[in-house]
Design an enzyme around this catalytic site. Sequence first.
Site, PDB file in Angstrom:
ATOM      1  N   TYR A   1      -7.858   8.830   1.904  1.00  0.00           N
ATOM      2  CA  TYR A   1      -7.420   7.494   1.493  1.00  0.00           C
ATOM      3  C   TYR A   1      -7.950   7.167   0.082  1.00  0.00           C
ATOM      4  O   TYR A   1      -7.217   6.681  -0.777  1.00  0.00           O
ATOM      5  CB  TYR A   1      -7.929   6.479   2.510  1.00  0.00           C
ATOM      6  CG  TYR A   1      -7.559   5.047   2.229  1.00  0.00           C
ATOM      7  CD1 TYR A   1      -6.276   4.577   2.538  1.00  0.00           C
ATOM      8  CD2 TYR A   1      -8.473   4.161   1.678  1.00  0.00           C
ATOM      9  CE1 TYR A   1      -5.934   3.252   2.292  1.00  0.00           C
ATOM     10  CE2 TYR A   1      -8.139   2.838   1.434  1.00  0.00           C
ATOM     11  CZ  TYR A   1      -6.864   2.390   1.738  1.00  0.00           C
ATOM     12  OH  TYR A   1      -6.527   1.076   1.493  1.00  0.00           O
TER      13      TYR A   1
ATOM     14  N   VAL B   1      -9.933  -6.600   4.098  1.00  0.00           N
ATOM     15  CA  VAL B   1      -9.090  -7.637   4.693  1.00  0.00           C
ATOM     16  C   VAL B   1      -8.915  -7.417   6.199  1.00  0.00           C
ATOM     17  O   VAL B   1      -8.689  -6.293   6.646  1.00  0.00           O
ATOM     18  CB  VAL B   1      -7.705  -7.653   4.005  1.00  0.00           C
ATOM     19  CG1 VAL B   1      -6.894  -8.855   4.470  1.00  0.00           C
ATOM     20  CG2 VAL B   1      -7.865  -7.673   2.487  1.00  0.00           C
ATOM     21  N   LYS B   2      -8.985  -8.502   6.936  1.00  0.00           N
ATOM     22  CA  LYS B   2      -8.823  -8.440   8.404  1.00  0.00           C
ATOM     23  C   LYS B   2      -7.371  -8.149   8.754  1.00  0.00           C
ATOM     24  O   LYS B   2      -6.574  -9.071   8.973  1.00  0.00           O
ATOM     25  CB  LYS B   2      -9.207  -9.787   9.019  1.00  0.00           C
ATOM     26  CG  LYS B   2     -10.663 -10.123   8.905  1.00  0.00           C
ATOM     27  CD  LYS B   2     -10.923 -11.463   9.579  1.00  0.00           C
ATOM     28  CE  LYS B   2     -12.347 -11.869   9.414  1.00  0.00           C
ATOM     29  NZ  LYS B   2     -12.721 -12.859   8.541  1.00  0.00           N
TER      30      LYS B   2
ATOM     31  N   LYS C   1      -5.680   6.416  -3.357  1.00  0.00           N
ATOM     32  CA  LYS C   1      -5.751   5.193  -4.158  1.00  0.00           C
ATOM     33  C   LYS C   1      -6.216   5.502  -5.583  1.00  0.00           C
ATOM     34  O   LYS C   1      -5.800   4.845  -6.534  1.00  0.00           O
ATOM     35  CB  LYS C   1      -6.679   4.171  -3.491  1.00  0.00           C
ATOM     36  CG  LYS C   1      -6.138   3.659  -2.142  1.00  0.00           C
ATOM     37  CD  LYS C   1      -4.808   2.911  -2.276  1.00  0.00           C
ATOM     38  CE  LYS C   1      -4.385   2.219  -0.988  1.00  0.00           C
ATOM     39  NZ  LYS C   1      -3.075   1.555  -1.078  1.00  0.00           N
TER      40      LYS C   1
ATOM     41  N   ARG D   1       9.795  -0.515   7.162  1.00  0.00           N
ATOM     42  CA  ARG D   1      10.446   0.748   7.556  1.00  0.00           C
ATOM     43  C   ARG D   1      11.133   0.618   8.919  1.00  0.00           C
ATOM     44  O   ARG D   1      12.068   1.344   9.213  1.00  0.00           O
ATOM     45  CB  ARG D   1       9.452   1.907   7.539  1.00  0.00           C
ATOM     46  CG  ARG D   1       8.217   1.726   8.363  1.00  0.00           C
ATOM     47  CD  ARG D   1       7.320   2.946   8.222  1.00  0.00           C
ATOM     48  NE  ARG D   1       5.991   2.688   8.752  1.00  0.00           N
ATOM     49  CZ  ARG D   1       5.055   3.582   8.837  1.00  0.00           C
ATOM     50  NH1 ARG D   1       5.289   4.812   8.430  1.00  0.00           N
ATOM     51  NH2 ARG D   1       3.871   3.274   9.330  1.00  0.00           N
TER      52      ARG D   1
ATOM     53  N   SER E   1      -7.242   0.066  -3.966  1.00  0.00           N
ATOM     54  CA  SER E   1      -8.540  -0.145  -3.320  1.00  0.00           C
ATOM     55  C   SER E   1      -9.678   0.305  -4.229  1.00  0.00           C
ATOM     56  O   SER E   1      -9.543   1.287  -4.957  1.00  0.00           O
ATOM     57  CB  SER E   1      -8.585   0.663  -2.019  1.00  0.00           C
ATOM     58  OG  SER E   1      -9.890   0.696  -1.512  1.00  0.00           O
TER      59      SER E   1
ATOM     60  N   ASN F   1       6.244  -6.349   6.684  1.00  0.00           N
ATOM     61  CA  ASN F   1       6.426  -6.901   8.034  1.00  0.00           C
ATOM     62  C   ASN F   1       5.139  -7.458   8.624  1.00  0.00           C
ATOM     63  O   ASN F   1       5.169  -8.226   9.577  1.00  0.00           O
ATOM     64  CB  ASN F   1       7.029  -5.848   8.983  1.00  0.00           C
ATOM     65  CG  ASN F   1       6.270  -4.539   8.958  1.00  0.00           C
ATOM     66  OD1 ASN F   1       6.280  -3.845   7.944  1.00  0.00           O
ATOM     67  ND2 ASN F   1       5.596  -4.194  10.040  1.00  0.00           N
TER      68      ASN F   1
ATOM     69  N   ASP G   1      11.772   2.627   3.683  1.00  0.00           N
ATOM     70  CA  ASP G   1      10.661   3.531   3.984  1.00  0.00           C
ATOM     71  C   ASP G   1      10.337   4.253   2.688  1.00  0.00           C
ATOM     72  O   ASP G   1      11.166   5.014   2.166  1.00  0.00           O
ATOM     73  CB  ASP G   1      11.095   4.527   5.078  1.00  0.00           C
ATOM     74  CG  ASP G   1       9.961   5.445   5.501  1.00  0.00           C
ATOM     75  OD1 ASP G   1       9.029   5.661   4.691  1.00  0.00           O
ATOM     76  OD2 ASP G   1      10.004   5.939   6.637  1.00  0.00           O
TER      77      ASP G   1
ATOM     78  N   GLY H   1       0.437  -7.967   7.917  1.00  0.00           N
ATOM     79  CA  GLY H   1      -0.742  -7.833   7.061  1.00  0.00           C
ATOM     80  C   GLY H   1      -0.614  -8.495   5.703  1.00  0.00           C
ATOM     81  O   GLY H   1      -0.022  -9.568   5.552  1.00  0.00           O
TER      82      GLY H   1
HETATM   83  P1  NDP Z   1      -1.362  -2.973   7.609  1.00  0.00           P
HETATM   84  O1  NDP Z   1      -1.601  -1.696   8.326  1.00  0.00           O
HETATM   85  O2  NDP Z   1      -1.411  -4.246   8.340  1.00  0.00           O
HETATM   86  O3  NDP Z   1       0.029  -2.908   6.849  1.00  0.00           O
HETATM   87  C1  NDP Z   1       0.504  -1.755   6.229  1.00  0.00           C
HETATM   88  C2  NDP Z   1       1.976  -1.944   5.987  1.00  0.00           C
HETATM   89  O4  NDP Z   1       2.481  -0.781   5.310  1.00  0.00           O
HETATM   90  C3  NDP Z   1       2.766  -2.055   7.313  1.00  0.00           C
HETATM   91  O5  NDP Z   1       3.790  -2.995   7.131  1.00  0.00           O
HETATM   92  C4  NDP Z   1       3.338  -0.656   7.464  1.00  0.00           C
HETATM   93  O6  NDP Z   1       4.519  -0.600   8.226  1.00  0.00           O
HETATM   94  C5  NDP Z   1       3.639  -0.343   6.003  1.00  0.00           C
HETATM   95  N1  NDP Z   1       3.943   1.067   5.776  1.00  0.00           N
HETATM   96  C6  NDP Z   1       3.214   2.155   6.067  1.00  0.00           C
HETATM   97  N2  NDP Z   1       3.878   3.270   5.724  1.00  0.00           N
HETATM   98  C7  NDP Z   1       5.059   2.875   5.197  1.00  0.00           C
HETATM   99  C8  NDP Z   1       6.174   3.535   4.653  1.00  0.00           C
HETATM  100  N3  NDP Z   1       6.255   4.866   4.605  1.00  0.00           N
HETATM  101  N4  NDP Z   1       7.217   2.806   4.173  1.00  0.00           N
HETATM  102  C9  NDP Z   1       7.185   1.457   4.220  1.00  0.00           C
HETATM  103  N5  NDP Z   1       6.160   0.765   4.756  1.00  0.00           N
HETATM  104  C10 NDP Z   1       5.120   1.463   5.216  1.00  0.00           C
HETATM  105  O7  NDP Z   1      -2.438  -2.929   6.457  1.00  0.00           O
HETATM  106  P2  NDP Z   1      -2.818  -3.919   5.246  1.00  0.00           P
HETATM  107  O8  NDP Z   1      -1.972  -5.108   5.227  1.00  0.00           O
HETATM  108  O9  NDP Z   1      -4.278  -4.063   5.292  1.00  0.00           O
HETATM  109  O10 NDP Z   1      -2.486  -2.973   4.000  1.00  0.00           O
HETATM  110  C11 NDP Z   1      -1.609  -3.317   2.955  1.00  0.00           C
HETATM  111  C12 NDP Z   1      -2.045  -2.577   1.706  1.00  0.00           C
HETATM  112  O11 NDP Z   1      -3.343  -3.001   1.315  1.00  0.00           O
HETATM  113  C13 NDP Z   1      -2.139  -1.058   1.871  1.00  0.00           C
HETATM  114  O12 NDP Z   1      -1.636  -0.415   0.728  1.00  0.00           O
HETATM  115  C14 NDP Z   1      -3.632  -0.822   1.977  1.00  0.00           C
HETATM  116  O13 NDP Z   1      -4.003   0.467   1.572  1.00  0.00           O
HETATM  117  C15 NDP Z   1      -4.160  -1.884   1.029  1.00  0.00           C
HETATM  118  N6  NDP Z   1      -5.555  -2.234   1.219  1.00  0.00           N
HETATM  119  C16 NDP Z   1      -5.967  -2.825   2.395  1.00  0.00           C
HETATM  120  C17 NDP Z   1      -7.291  -3.145   2.550  1.00  0.00           C
HETATM  121  C18 NDP Z   1      -7.791  -3.839   3.776  1.00  0.00           C
HETATM  122  O14 NDP Z   1      -9.007  -4.096   3.834  1.00  0.00           O
HETATM  123  N7  NDP Z   1      -6.957  -4.157   4.755  1.00  0.00           N
HETATM  124  C19 NDP Z   1      -8.300  -2.836   1.511  1.00  0.00           C
HETATM  125  C20 NDP Z   1      -7.756  -2.229   0.331  1.00  0.00           C
HETATM  126  C21 NDP Z   1      -6.436  -1.943   0.214  1.00  0.00           C
HETATM  127  P3  NDP Z   1       4.491  -0.382   9.841  1.00  0.00           P
HETATM  128  O15 NDP Z   1       4.242  -1.738  10.437  1.00  0.00           O
HETATM  129  O16 NDP Z   1       5.863   0.167  10.127  1.00  0.00           O
HETATM  130  O17 NDP Z   1       3.393   0.594  10.129  1.00  0.00           O
END
Ligand code: NDP
Length: 320
Positions: free
Chosen positions: A239, A276-277, A243, A75, A179, A52, A100, A54
């Site tokens: 975290y 990532v931002k 990972k 979710r 990560s 949804n 979820d 990021g």
């Molecule tokens: P965001 O927080 O923007 O997005 C995380 C997403 O995961 C959201 O859509 C969130 O949903 C969803 N989520 C969390 N828990 C659940 C669950 N139980 N079931 C389904 N969906 C879930 O972060 P990012 O886009 O940055 O992260 C995406 C991935 O990239 C992650 O795995 C993160 O660990 C990894 N990552 C990110 C980095 C970064 O610099 N940003 C660096 C390295 C890895 P909701 O909106 O409902 O919370």
Amino acid sequence: MDQTEKQLDKKERTKDRREKRRQEISLLRSIPYSGNQRWWSAETIAVVTGANRGIGFQITQQLATHGITVILTSREVAVGEESAKVLKEGGLDVGFHQLDIVDDVSIDSFCAWVKENYGGIDILINNAGVNHNVGSDNSVEAAETVINTNYYGTKKMIKAAIPLMRPSAQGARIVTVSSRLGRLNGKRNRISDDDLRQKLEDTDSLSEELIDATMTKFLEQVKDGTWTSGGWPQTNTDYSLSKLAVNAFTRVMAKKLSSRSEAEKIYINCYCPGMVKTAMMGWAGQVTPEEGADTAIWLSLLPDQVISGKFFAERREIHF
Ligand code: NDP
């Protein structure tokens, strides 16, 4: 040159290298896949978890732009439907379903729906994840949620999706967003127990049971307050461990999946998107979500994928 100057010099060179790679990737992304590289079609089905917002949203958009039918999952139903609507209004073939990854009932009903409506899955992107520490904080208050989501939830999703993955000449693909913080032998942020590190590294001793036991031990120490002297990674401890577990599980699964027949091959890899931002980083990363999605797209679409059980960053293999 004194020590401080040397460190600054090294930092500058790392920054330059990174910037150069960003430019190279931007160029690579502008080169279209040729007809004989495009093994996929609108019949190819991809599923993205936590899509949804990021990086997950960007992965969905980019896969759909390549002409794949993508199921955006989230979710929360309302936000997921809204995100899918934005992409559909842009002319992309995107479906939506609630998912979820920590909820067995949600996973089961999602899988049944996919089977019934799409017949199966060709590409699974495990993107959903949480991190409750931003910046230099290192609280383990949410350790259980972090390990449960990033490791156990991802593992559950992979196991539930495998029976749905469709046989094809190119092989089905699983890509997990992981990560560098979870590196086993990272210089600054690693498990200090050499013996445990070696067991987790060696494919003969590495097992799902060993990964689970390592997570259980950490969570027990969090509960009894002894985790700070447990020799765990020092930065973003929960975290980083979650990972590390996902990376190790990728290798366990790659070994298991390698015994499948040529016609039923499934390739599984993971990658680090960089800093990532996104909301997770308090919008403080160095790369855009669009760039952070790139290696997931590249791995998903590799024309002759015989790569499995590996870890990547910026389209290159890196050490676990
Ligand atoms: P965001 O927080 O923007 O997005 C995380 C997403 O995961 C959201 O859509 C969130 O949903 C969803 N989520 C969390 N828990 C659940 C669950 N139980 N079931 C389904 N969906 C879930 O972060 P990012 O886009 O940055 O992260 C995406 C991935 O990239 C992650 O795995 C993160 O660990 C990894 N990552 C990110 C980095 C970064 O610099 N940003 C660096 C390295 C890895 P909701 O909106 O409902 O919370």
